[in-house]
Design a protein around this motif. Structure first.
Motif, short mmCIF file in Angstrom:
data_model
loop_
_atom_site.label_atom_id
_atom_site.label_comp_id
_atom_site.label_asym_id
_atom_site.label_seq_id
_atom_site.Cartn_x
_atom_site.Cartn_y
_atom_site.Cartn_z
N UNK A 1 0.83 -1.21 0.00
CA UNK A 1 0.00 0.00 0.00
C UNK A 1 0.86 1.26 0.00
N UNK A 2 1.95 1.22 0.76
CA UNK A 2 2.83 2.39 0.83
C UNK A 2 3.52 2.65 -0.50
N UNK A 3 4.12 1.61 -1.07
CA UNK A 3 4.87 1.79 -2.31
C UNK A 3 3.96 2.27 -3.43
N UNK A 4 2.78 1.64 -3.56
CA UNK A 4 1.86 2.03 -4.62
C UNK A 4 1.29 3.42 -4.38
N UNK A 5 0.82 3.67 -3.15
CA UNK A 5 0.22 4.96 -2.85
C UNK A 5 1.21 6.10 -2.95
N UNK A 6 2.41 5.90 -2.43
CA UNK A 6 3.39 6.97 -2.45
C UNK A 6 4.05 7.15 -3.81
N UNK A 7 4.03 6.11 -4.63
CA UNK A 7 4.47 6.30 -6.01
C UNK A 7 3.51 7.25 -6.73
N UNK A 8 2.21 7.09 -6.46
CA UNK A 8 1.23 8.03 -7.01
C UNK A 8 1.45 9.43 -6.44
N UNK A 9 1.82 9.52 -5.16
CA UNK A 9 2.12 10.83 -4.57
C UNK A 9 3.30 11.49 -5.27
N UNK A 10 4.32 10.70 -5.58
CA UNK A 10 5.47 11.25 -6.30
C UNK A 10 5.04 11.86 -7.62
N UNK A 11 4.18 11.14 -8.34
CA UNK A 11 3.71 11.66 -9.63
C UNK A 11 2.92 12.95 -9.43
N UNK A 12 2.08 13.00 -8.38
CA UNK A 12 1.30 14.21 -8.12
C UNK A 12 2.21 15.40 -7.80
N UNK A 13 3.24 15.17 -7.01
CA UNK A 13 4.16 16.24 -6.67
C UNK A 13 4.94 16.72 -7.90
N UNK A 14 5.37 15.78 -8.73
CA UNK A 14 6.10 16.15 -9.94
C UNK A 14 5.22 16.98 -10.87
N UNK A 15 3.96 16.59 -11.00
CA UNK A 15 3.03 17.33 -11.86
C UNK A 15 2.74 18.71 -11.29
N UNK A 16 2.75 18.84 -9.98
CA UNK A 16 2.55 20.15 -9.36
C UNK A 16 3.73 21.07 -9.68
#
Length: 404
Positions: free
Chosen positions: A82-97
């Motif tokens: 859950x952490x790896x998948x969820x935080x990988x999505x967080x990384x993408x969100x931060x990069x897009x920001x």
């Protein structure tokens, strides 16, 4: 201690404060501040549970390690997944920001470039990451202090806009807002995942986690009050960049470019810490063969899990080139809330004393409630990915000759 707190602040005081106020105001209206309070209570319970567990198990991997040691192998695996998948999505969100604020017309290209650059920084070792994170935290805090001062000191500021109540979304809207706001609070886990890289972790981590969370809460509360006092709940909900819009409405258009730069820098800080944390959990799971064993390699010179770093960076770069930031936030929140639910369940087992179990119980119920209060699409996507992870675990156990 100082560096550990900075790592936590670099993950929390990031793009969330610039991006998440709009969606949460849309969900909760004037109940946004209630949602912030709910998210803070759940985050505090999670922080204390994580701190207690990190003191007992000062190893890289966070709740992946805690769940495995306290609840069994499957629950540790599920937390790590859950952490790896969820935080990988967080990384993408931060990069897009970063891309959206730095160069809106080329947001995806800028996002990919940011991921590749920060992956290289992390590859060179945690000390270089800390040096850059210190600079980012200092810049972002300075920008946010300026925003609060300008907005609250403006003639446009009206305390009547801060009236707290329930919008048409009712209590469910407040819970949904709290779940989305949790996305911005969740960075304190970065401290716990660095258990093998801080000095005296049994003493440092339990002190650094709540301290970083408390500072972040003060910052978020100050910015939310300042922005709401100028734009009101309706204006915040309609704004695509509420912090910048509030500064403009407060009569300080010259500060808007500074806010845009601050938002991009904040997102870079969050992205730096997120890649650091995901790669360390990947390292721990690879050591136990839940992920390919090659990812457990540690660089002989830089002493970082270099293959995990490069793999995480490559996956995030692909997501940053194709994903949508709002969808990524909801999906990430679901995965991270499940992760912390397992952390609280693990902390529950540390002591049979009733008072010692109050915090973990509140945190566990809070995490599950906020997870399923998120938008339906986020819940369905998150649940589907968790099921895929559980199926992979069962298949691996069968191939190894064990019962699933």
């Amino acid at each position: 201690m100082f560096d550990a707190v900075v790592i936590g602040l670099g993950a929390m005081v990031g793009a969330g404060v610039f991006a998440v106020l709009g969606p949460t105001a849309g969900a909760a209206g004037s109940g946004l501040l209630i949602g912030l309070g709910v998210a803070a209570v759940v985050a505090y319970c999670n922080a204390m549970a994580s701190a207690r567990l990190a003191a007992r198990y000062p190893a890289s991997g966070g709740t992946y390690v805690y769940g495995r040691e306290r609840l069994g192998e499957f629950w540790g695996y599920l937390a790590g997944w859950a952490f790896v998948v969820g935080k990988t999505a967080s990384c993408a969100a931060m990069a897009l920001t970063v891309g959206a604020y730095a160069w809106p017309d080329q947001a995806h290209a800028v996002a990919v470039a940011a991921v590749l650059t920060l992956t290289a920084v992390n590859y060179l070792g945690v000390q270089k990451s800390l040096w850059l994170t210190r600079m980012i935290v200092a810049v972002v805090l300075a920008v946010l202090v300026a925003v609060v001062a300008v907005c609250l000191g403006s003639a446009e500021s009206d305390a009547g806009r801060l009236e707290v109540g329930l919008s048409d979304g009712g209590f469910g809207g407040v819970l949904q807002a709290a779940g989305l706001l949790f996305f911005a609070f969740a960075g304190y886990a970065r401290v716990a995942t660095l258990g093998e890289e801080v000095r005296d972790p049994a003493r440092t981590i339990p002190r650094a986690v709540p301290l970083a969370l408390g500072i972040a809460l003060c910052v978020y509360a100050g910015v939310a009050v300042a922005v709401l006092s100028v734009l009101g709940a309706g204006g915040v909900a309609e704004a695509t960049a509420p912090v910048a819009d509030a500064v403009r409405a407060a009569g300080a258009p010259g500060l808007v470019p500074v806010v845009r730069v601050g938002a991009a820098v904040a997102a870079l800080g969050s992205l730096l810490a997120l890649i650091l944390g995901v790669s360390r959990t990947t390292l721990a799971m690879a050591r136990d063969r839940h992920l390919p064993g090659a990812l457990a390699a540690v660089h002989p010179r830089f002493r970082v899990p270099h293959r995990a770093e490069l793999t995480v960076g490559a996956v995030v770069a692909v997501l940053a080139a194709t994903a949508d930031v709002r969808g990524a936030i909801g999906f990430s929140s679901f995965g991270v809330l499940v992760y912390y639910a397992i952390a609280n369940a693990s902390a529950w087992t540390l002591s049979p004393a009733p008072l010692a179990r109050v915090g973990p119980a509140v945190g566990l119920v809070g995490c599950l409630t906020l997870a399923f209060a998120l938008p339906g699409a986020s819940v369905l996507a998150g649940a589907a990915v968790l099921v895929v992870g559980m199926a992979a675990y069962g298949a691996r156990k069968r191939m190894a000759g064990y019962q699933p």
